[in-house]
Enzyme design. Structure first.
Site, short mmCIF file in Angstrom:
data_model
loop_
_atom_site.label_atom_id
_atom_site.label_comp_id
_atom_site.label_asym_id
_atom_site.label_seq_id
_atom_site.Cartn_x
_atom_site.Cartn_y
_atom_site.Cartn_z
N ASP A 7 0.96 -1.09 0.09
CA ASP A 7 0.12 -0.06 0.15
C ASP A 7 0.76 1.15 0.07
OD1 ASP A 7 -1.91 2.10 0.62
OD2 ASP A 7 -2.17 1.52 2.63
N GLY A 9 1.22 4.76 -0.05
CA GLY A 9 0.61 5.98 0.30
C GLY A 9 1.44 7.50 0.06
N ASN A 10 1.00 8.44 0.55
CA ASN A 10 1.70 9.58 0.28
C ASN A 10 3.00 9.79 1.38
OD1 ASN A 10 0.38 11.03 -1.69
ND2 ASN A 10 -1.45 10.75 -0.32
N SER A 11 2.77 9.08 2.46
CA SER A 11 3.85 9.25 3.39
C SER A 11 4.55 7.85 3.85
CB SER A 11 3.00 9.64 4.91
OG SER A 11 2.33 10.84 4.67
N LYS A 14 3.25 0.76 3.05
CA LYS A 14 3.14 -0.33 4.03
C LYS A 14 3.03 -1.75 3.23
CE LYS A 14 -0.32 2.35 4.77
NZ LYS A 14 -0.22 3.72 4.85
N GLY A 98 -9.95 7.60 -5.83
CA GLY A 98 -8.73 7.37 -5.57
C GLY A 98 -8.84 5.72 -5.09
N ASP A 100 -7.30 4.05 -3.05
CA ASP A 100 -7.05 3.59 -1.59
C ASP A 100 -8.68 3.91 -0.90
OD1 ASP A 100 -7.01 6.55 -2.27
OD2 ASP A 100 -5.78 7.02 -0.05
N ARG A 101 -9.25 4.89 -1.63
CA ARG A 101 -10.60 5.02 -0.92
C ARG A 101 -11.61 3.79 -1.28
NH1 ARG A 101 -12.24 10.84 -3.16
NH2 ARG A 101 -14.34 10.36 -2.03
N THR A 181 -0.01 29.03 22.60
CA THR A 181 0.00 29.02 21.07
C THR A 181 -0.01 27.60 20.34
OG1 THR A 181 0.78 31.44 20.80
CG2 THR A 181 1.06 29.97 18.78
#
Length: 252
Positions: A7, A9-11, A14, A98, A100-101, A181
């Site tokens: 899998d 993904g963008n980050s 997996k 997409g 993944d969706r 903050t």
């Protein structure tokens, strides 16, 4: 039969290894790592496989890299999941969805039967670099969804597009008003994500006159889950499970 599932993904990339349908190992590589060094090492550790399949949202270049590496190591073709208008009872709302969706919805739709539950309306949510939300009926009809920036992406935008707001690394611990903050940024972004999901759940329930269940996946799922109203389940491997469903349909 040993099957490697990926899998991308963008980050993170997996992965998991199935042996006769059972998960025997799994893990991930961070996309910022040196792929030319880390990917061959990973494939060496996995050992020989009979088949490999992948879900790719990080572009054709990434698929070409993975495909070449898999073919070189295992002498098998890396099969790429492609969205189908109708598959295993799930009918998508529009072209261009997409992968993944789509895979996450396939898995969520079949979890009812796998876990001996009554079919229910669902909100399928991936909490990653982006937060994606898809509405799925108990009969498998996809009613569309939403794509918004994920928690980390929203923090980054505030930091890079404003003059004095810091980049906040730790995860938020509450959605209550902040007293610094950093807390205001952290808690506010989490509160926005939670509010959107809860409002969609309420709206969907009102529109269809039935309860709906939220299915969460993605890296920030555990951060968001405690604040979701109503029935909610965390399934870290939802996209991977959908990958298995998609290729089982084709007998591969």
């Amino acid at each position: 039969m040993r099957i490697l599932e990926l899998d991308a993904g963008n980050s993170r990339l997996k992965w998991r290894l199935l042996n006769n349908g059972h998960i025997v190992s799994h893990g991930f590589l961070v996309n910022s790592e040196d792929w030319q060094h880390e990917l061959p090492k990973l494939l060496d550790q996995i050992g020989q496989v009979d088949s490999a399949r992948a879900a790719i949202v990080s572009g054709d270049e990434r698929f070409a890299l993975l495909s070449a590496a898999v073919n070189q190591h295992f002498n098998v073709t890396l099969l790429k999941a492609e969205v189908k208008e109708e598959c295993r009872g799930v009918q998508v709302a529009y072209a261009g969805l997409g992968v993944d969706r789509w895979l996450a919805m396939l898995a969520a739709h079949h979890l009812d039967w796998a876990e001996n539950k009554e079919p229910c309306n669902k909100i399928v949510v991936s909490c990653g670099s982006a937060i994606t939300i898809d509405l799925l009926s108990d009969s498998g009809n996809h009613f569309g969804g939403y794509i918004v920036p994920g928690v980390g992406l929203m923090k980054g935008v505030l930091h890079t597009r404003t003059a004095q707001l810091p980049m906040v690394e730790p995860e938020a611990l509450t959605i209550m008003p902040g007293t610094s903050t950093a807390e205001c940024i952290n808690n506010g972004i989490l509160a926005m994500a939670v509010a959107m999901l809860n409002s969609r759940q309420t709206q969907y329930k009102t529109a269809c006159g039935k309860e709906c269940t939220v299915y969460l996946t993605g890296g920030d799922a555990t951060l968001i889950q405690p604040y979701i109203q109503g029935e909610c389940y965390h399934h870290p491997a939802l996209v991977m499970d959908g990958l298995s469903f998609a290729f089982e349909q084709e007998g591969r």
